[in-house]
Design a protein around this motif. Structure first.
Motif, short mmCIF file in Angstrom:
data_model
loop_
_atom_site.label_atom_id
_atom_site.label_comp_id
_atom_site.label_asym_id
_atom_site.label_seq_id
_atom_site.Cartn_x
_atom_site.Cartn_y
_atom_site.Cartn_z
N UNK A 19 0.83 -1.21 0.00
CA UNK A 19 0.00 0.00 0.00
C UNK A 19 0.86 1.27 0.00
N UNK A 20 1.97 1.23 0.75
CA UNK A 20 2.83 2.41 0.86
C UNK A 20 3.41 2.78 -0.51
N UNK A 21 3.62 1.75 -1.36
CA UNK A 21 4.19 2.00 -2.69
C UNK A 21 3.18 2.52 -3.70
N UNK A 22 1.88 2.47 -3.37
CA UNK A 22 0.85 2.85 -4.35
C UNK A 22 1.04 4.26 -4.89
N UNK A 23 1.53 5.17 -4.02
CA UNK A 23 1.59 6.57 -4.44
C UNK A 23 2.77 6.85 -5.37
N UNK A 24 3.81 6.01 -5.34
CA UNK A 24 4.99 6.37 -6.13
C UNK A 24 5.56 5.23 -6.98
N UNK A 25 4.89 4.06 -6.98
CA UNK A 25 5.42 2.96 -7.79
C UNK A 25 4.41 2.56 -8.86
N UNK A 26 4.94 2.03 -9.98
CA UNK A 26 4.04 1.55 -11.05
C UNK A 26 3.18 0.42 -10.50
N UNK A 27 1.91 0.41 -10.87
CA UNK A 27 0.99 -0.62 -10.36
C UNK A 27 1.09 -1.89 -11.19
N UNK A 28 1.03 -3.05 -10.55
CA UNK A 28 0.99 -4.30 -11.34
C UNK A 28 -0.35 -4.42 -12.07
N UNK A 29 -0.41 -5.35 -13.03
CA UNK A 29 -1.67 -5.51 -13.77
C UNK A 29 -2.72 -6.24 -12.93
N UNK A 30 -2.26 -6.92 -11.88
CA UNK A 30 -3.24 -7.62 -11.05
C UNK A 30 -2.65 -7.99 -9.70
N UNK A 31 -3.53 -8.43 -8.80
CA UNK A 31 -3.12 -8.81 -7.44
C UNK A 31 -3.64 -10.22 -7.14
N UNK A 32 -2.87 -10.97 -6.37
CA UNK A 32 -3.34 -12.26 -5.85
C UNK A 32 -3.42 -12.10 -4.33
N UNK A 33 -4.63 -12.05 -3.82
CA UNK A 33 -4.84 -11.75 -2.40
C UNK A 33 -4.71 -13.02 -1.55
#
Ligand SMILES: Cc1cc2nc3c(=O)[nH]c(=O)nc-3n(C[C@H](O)[C@H](O)[C@H](O)COP(=O)(O)OP(=O)(O)OC[C@H]3O[C@@H](n4cnc5c(N)ncnc54)[C@H](O)[C@@H]3O)c2cc1C
Length: 281
Positions: free
Chosen positions: A33-47
């Motif tokens: 979550x901390x990286x959301x503001x400054x890192x490229x987002x992956x195409x998907x997540x596996x929760x």
């Protein structure tokens, strides 16, 4: 919009991981979550949060195993962990604060593999093994020393997930010491952490593990310092020799949290204190 998968079994999670190597596994999401503001987002997540098969704590075959998706809060509640590995409970008690402890997981700390990941020196000193799995290649047990391979880098392959962390129960008489040095007792990123696990036979050092964080690119065991102590009688000269070796074995840096000089001095002082305590235990 990123795809979001919520597998209900470990098998389904491993299949999803193999099918989507570009998707990011997430557990408590407190690091991601901390990286959301400054890192490229992956195409998907596996929760993986709440995935029962990789949650929980059990004792078997001389080990205690902690599922990768077990939260710090759940680990803290477990008397088995506190009784066998008080240093792990002590380290966890100072991670973030209660909110982070209720979401953050042990597997997530290993996944991020930060030089300031607080559980990593503890797992190194306890000779933990990381059980990882892939749907195609099956499971393997990786000694923690080999799992941590560099700055925020671990030995996990693209199709693998962390399943559990196994720690051998220590023989009677083994002492454990932990200290996190930070600006506060909560919500503090470590300036330095040290964990020592040792056992004497009479005055002689029969077993010794010394691990630190925030003194190099990755959490590390200081094996040269351990070698100075192994098999030796624990007295003032041996302790001084170990402190000298430690000072040359670690390579801390100056950064916003602390200076290299401070880190080195504190590391040597802590080692002296822990070894004196071990000698007097
Ligand atoms: C306010 C705040 C305070 C914090 N304080 C501390 C602190 O004091 N000490 C400390 O060490 N950390 C601290 N952290 C960092 C964080 O909480 C921990 O590193 C935590 O253990 C991460 O766990 P998670 O489940 O949230 O991981 P996530 O954020 O979900 O994932 C972290 C990484 O691990 C990977 N991952 C997670 N689970 C698996 C798995 N089973 N298999 C493969 N890969 C996996 C993810 O892909 C990702 O790369 C803090 C964070 C915040 C936001």
């Amino acid at each position: 919009m990123a795809d979001f998968l919520q597998p209900q079994t470990l098998h389904a999670a491993l299949e999803a991981r193999a099918a989507h190597p570009d998707y990011l596994p997430i557990a408590g999401c407190t690091d991601v979550m901390v990286g959301f503001s400054h890192q490229a987002q992956p195409t998907g997540f596996i929760d993986l949060f709440g995935l029962a098969e990789i949650q929980g704590i059990c004792a078997d075959d001389g080990h205690i195993s902690i599922g990768a998706a077990t939260t710090y809060g759940d680990i803290l509640k477990d008397p088995l962990v506190y009784e066998s590995f008080p240093v792990l409970s002590e380290a966890i008690r100072e991670i973030g604060a209660v909110q982070i402890q209720e979401r953050g997981t042990l597997g997530g700390n290993l996944g991020t593999c930060s030089p300031v990941g607080d559980t990593l020196p503890v797992l190194l000193a306890l000779d933990a093994q990381v059980h990882v799995a892939s749907s195609k290649r099956g499971s393997r047990l990786v000694p923690i020393n080999d799992f941590i391979v560099g700055y925020r880098k671990n030995a996990l392959a693209e199709d693998e997930l962390i399943v559990e962390i196994k720690m051998p129960l220590a023989p009677e008489g083994t002492q454990q010491y932990w200290r996190k040095v930070g600006t506060r007792r909560a919500q503090s990123i470590s300036k330095l952490m040290m964990c020592v696990v040792g056992r004497l036979n009479g005055k002689d050092v029969e077993h010794i593990r010394i691990a630190l964080g925030a003194v190099a690119a990755a959490p590390m065991r200081v094996e040269k310092t351990e070698a100075v102590l192994a098999g030796q009688a624990l007295h003032e000269e041996t302790i001084l020799a170990a402190q000298d070796t430690l000072a040359s074995e670690i390579t801390p840096i100056d950064d916003v949290r602390s200076s290299a000089v401070y880190r080195k001095e504190v590391a040597c002082n802590l080692l002296g204190r822990f070894l004196n305590d071990l000698g007097g235990a």
